[in-house]
Enzyme design. Structure first.
Site, PDB file in Angstrom:
ATOM      1  N   ILE A 308       0.453  -1.098  -0.215  1.00  8.63           N
ATOM      2  CA  ILE A 308       0.123  -0.010  -0.413  1.00  8.63           C
ATOM      3  C   ILE A 308       0.807   1.349  -0.071  1.00  8.63           C
ATOM      4  O   ILE A 308       2.222   1.056   0.617  1.00  8.63           O
ATOM      5  CB  ILE A 308      -1.034  -0.326   0.929  1.00  8.63           C
ATOM      6  CG1 ILE A 308      -2.157   0.901   1.201  1.00  8.63           C
ATOM      7  CG2 ILE A 308      -0.244   0.097   2.797  1.00  8.63           C
ATOM      8  CD1 ILE A 308      -3.161   1.224   2.103  1.00  8.63           C
ATOM      9  N   CYS A 309       0.377   2.649  -1.115  1.00  9.27           N
ATOM     10  CA  CYS A 309       1.131   3.416  -0.726  1.00  9.27           C
ATOM     11  C   CYS A 309       0.060   4.712  -0.458  1.00  9.27           C
ATOM     12  O   CYS A 309      -0.713   4.649   0.114  1.00  9.27           O
ATOM     13  CB  CYS A 309       1.961   3.745  -1.672  1.00  9.27           C
ATOM     14  SG  CYS A 309       1.528   4.184  -3.787  1.00  9.27           S
ATOM     15  N   GLN A 310       0.504   5.648  -1.226  1.00 16.18           N
ATOM     16  CA  GLN A 310      -0.961   7.367  -0.734  1.00 16.18           C
ATOM     17  C   GLN A 310      -1.458   6.616  -1.719  1.00 16.18           C
ATOM     18  O   GLN A 310      -2.776   6.657  -1.672  1.00 16.18           O
ATOM     19  CB  GLN A 310       0.241   7.956  -1.716  1.00 16.18           C
ATOM     20  CG  GLN A 310      -1.416  10.206  -1.006  1.00 16.18           C
ATOM     21  CD  GLN A 310      -1.420   9.415   0.382  1.00 16.18           C
ATOM     22  OE1 GLN A 310      -1.018   8.543   1.092  1.00 16.18           O
ATOM     23  NE2 GLN A 310      -2.489  10.054   0.697  1.00 16.18           N
ATOM     24  N   GLY A 312      -1.128   4.265  -4.824  1.00 20.39           N
ATOM     25  CA  GLY A 312      -1.583   3.319  -5.739  1.00 20.39           C
ATOM     26  C   GLY A 312      -0.979   3.547  -7.077  1.00 20.39           C
ATOM     27  O   GLY A 312      -0.529   1.963  -6.993  1.00 20.39           O
ATOM     28  N   THR A 337      -3.889   4.591   0.773  1.00 20.56           N
ATOM     29  CA  THR A 337      -3.985   4.701   1.913  1.00 20.56           C
ATOM     30  C   THR A 337      -5.221   6.169   1.679  1.00 20.56           C
ATOM     31  O   THR A 337      -6.035   6.385   2.588  1.00 20.56           O
ATOM     32  CB  THR A 337      -3.383   5.757   2.880  1.00 20.56           C
ATOM     33  OG1 THR A 337      -2.674   4.646   3.135  1.00 20.56           O
ATOM     34  CG2 THR A 337      -3.331   6.293   4.491  1.00 20.56           C
TER      35      THR A 337
END
Ligand SMILES: [Fe+2]
Length: 375
Positions: A308-310, A312, A337
């Protein structure tokens, strides 16, 4: 003369073949790791490779310079200040390399990295003035190279760019990148001119202080496996596998998959620590994408992994890299996120600061990645 720009869509990099059609001597600047692509170009025209030049120690892609120079018996050249562990010819500011009638004149333009050089190309039978400049990651099209890749300095970048802008308007600019993480606002064109950039690059209208502020705030995240790639290019490590060279299919799942994941699943948040501290999905483990390869041992290989990141994109690239490393049970959380927050779900935070984050998302940071997401 002969001049060819070679673009690598995967990393947004440009490399260059410059040769004299009189003496058949050639130089290659900033070669990609795929060194085989240069061989037919040299052979078809009967060129002899004299020089292989890295404008700087790259942090976003593995350089092919050492291999190419060794295979062709060419001189491997970097600026004399380059701190690498292998032998090379150190180039000094104003030094000229000759290719038949051509002159490649070195200009030291630190800022993105301390050892970064630009190269003026001069063809005296045509003109005593340079007609083009290879700028590495100093002057980019619509942008300049970011200063946080190891020893960089925004103030030095200001000086270097000012120096380049003293060149005549007509000088054609060929940068080291047309997209990718080395800048945050690259136009996407692979070349420009000094005159056009002087007129229309917003950064070049700034005085020193706002220029420095612009370069040091709101920077994109460090690139995937930067730690391993930079160390490999310095000769301190040997991790050529750290570059993402494939695009394996990876399942993209929604945020609801976090709830339904098996209890032993690992939620791997690949954002920078300061982003993670501002708010992350509860239970996530932080391992920035820049450090994935060097910290691979910390990732449990026998458990399902959700990256997961900010929003995708970093997590997709990270998941692809983990697949490239043979880890099969890995999926990426589409929307990241941001989607979790947008759904009204709670986050854990260890930093309640309300100041703007230093890390920003950039449209052009993710060369070679699928572009339906922007994160
Ligand atoms: Fe760079």
């Amino acid at each position: 003369m002969y001049f060819k720009q070679i673009l690598d869509e995967r990393c947004g990099c440009a490399s260059y073949l410059i040769a004299s059609r009189q003496s058949h001597e050639a130089a290659i600047v900033d070669p990609s790791i795929d060194t085989d692509q240069y061989v037919p170009l040299l052979q078809e025209r009967g060129f002899t490779l004299r020089y292989v030049i890295d404008t700087h120690v790259h942090a976003d892609h593995i350089s092919g310079a050492r291999r190419l120079a060794a295979e062709h018996g060419a001189e491997l050249c970097l600026h004399e200040s380059a701190k690498v562990t292998y032998p090379f010819r150190g180039l000094a500011n104003s030094e000229e390399l000759r290719l038949g009638q051509l002159r490649l004149r070195v200009i030291h333009t630190p800022g993105h990295r301390p050892e970064l050089i630009s190269i003026l190309v001069i063809n005296p039978p045509r003109s005593p003035e340079p007609s083009m400049v290879l700028t590495g990651d100093s002057l980019l099209v619509g942008d300049v190279g970011r200063p946080d890749f190891g020893g960089g300095d925004a103030s030095a970048q200001f000086e270097s760019i000012s120096r380049l802008l003293r060149l005549p308007d007509w000088v054609a600019v060929f940068p080291g990148h047309f997209e990718g993480p080395c800048g945050k606002g690259m136009c996407g064109r692979p070349s420009t001119t000094i005159g056009f950039e002087r007129l229309y690059s917003p950064l070049l209208h700034m005085d020193r202080d706002p220029f420095v502020a612009e370069l040091t705030n709101g920077i994109p995240a460090r690139p995937l496996n930067m730690t391993a790639i930079e160390a490999t290019n310095r000769g301190a490590r040997d991790m050529p596998w750290a570059m993402l060279t494939s695009s394996p299919a990876v399942d993209e799942v929604g945020i609801e998959a976090i709830d339904s994941a098996p209890p032993n699943a690992v939620l791997l948040d690949v954002r920078e620590p300061e982003e993670f501290a501002r708010g992350h999905v509860p239970g996530a483990l932080n391992l920035p994408q820049a450090d994935l390869a060097t910290r691979l041992d910390e990732i449990p290989k026998d458990r399902p992994i959700l990256t997961i990141c900010q929003s995708g994109m970093r997590s997709l690239r990270s998941a692809q890299f983990l697949r490239q490393q043979g880890i099969q049970d890995v999926a990426t959380v589409a929307g990241g996120t941001a989607a979790w927050r947008a759904a009204g779900r709670g986050v854990e935070a260890t930093d309640a600061d309300s100041a703007p984050l230093r890390i920003t998302e950039s449209e052009w940071t993710h060369a070679g990645a699928r572009t339906t997401n922007t994160g």
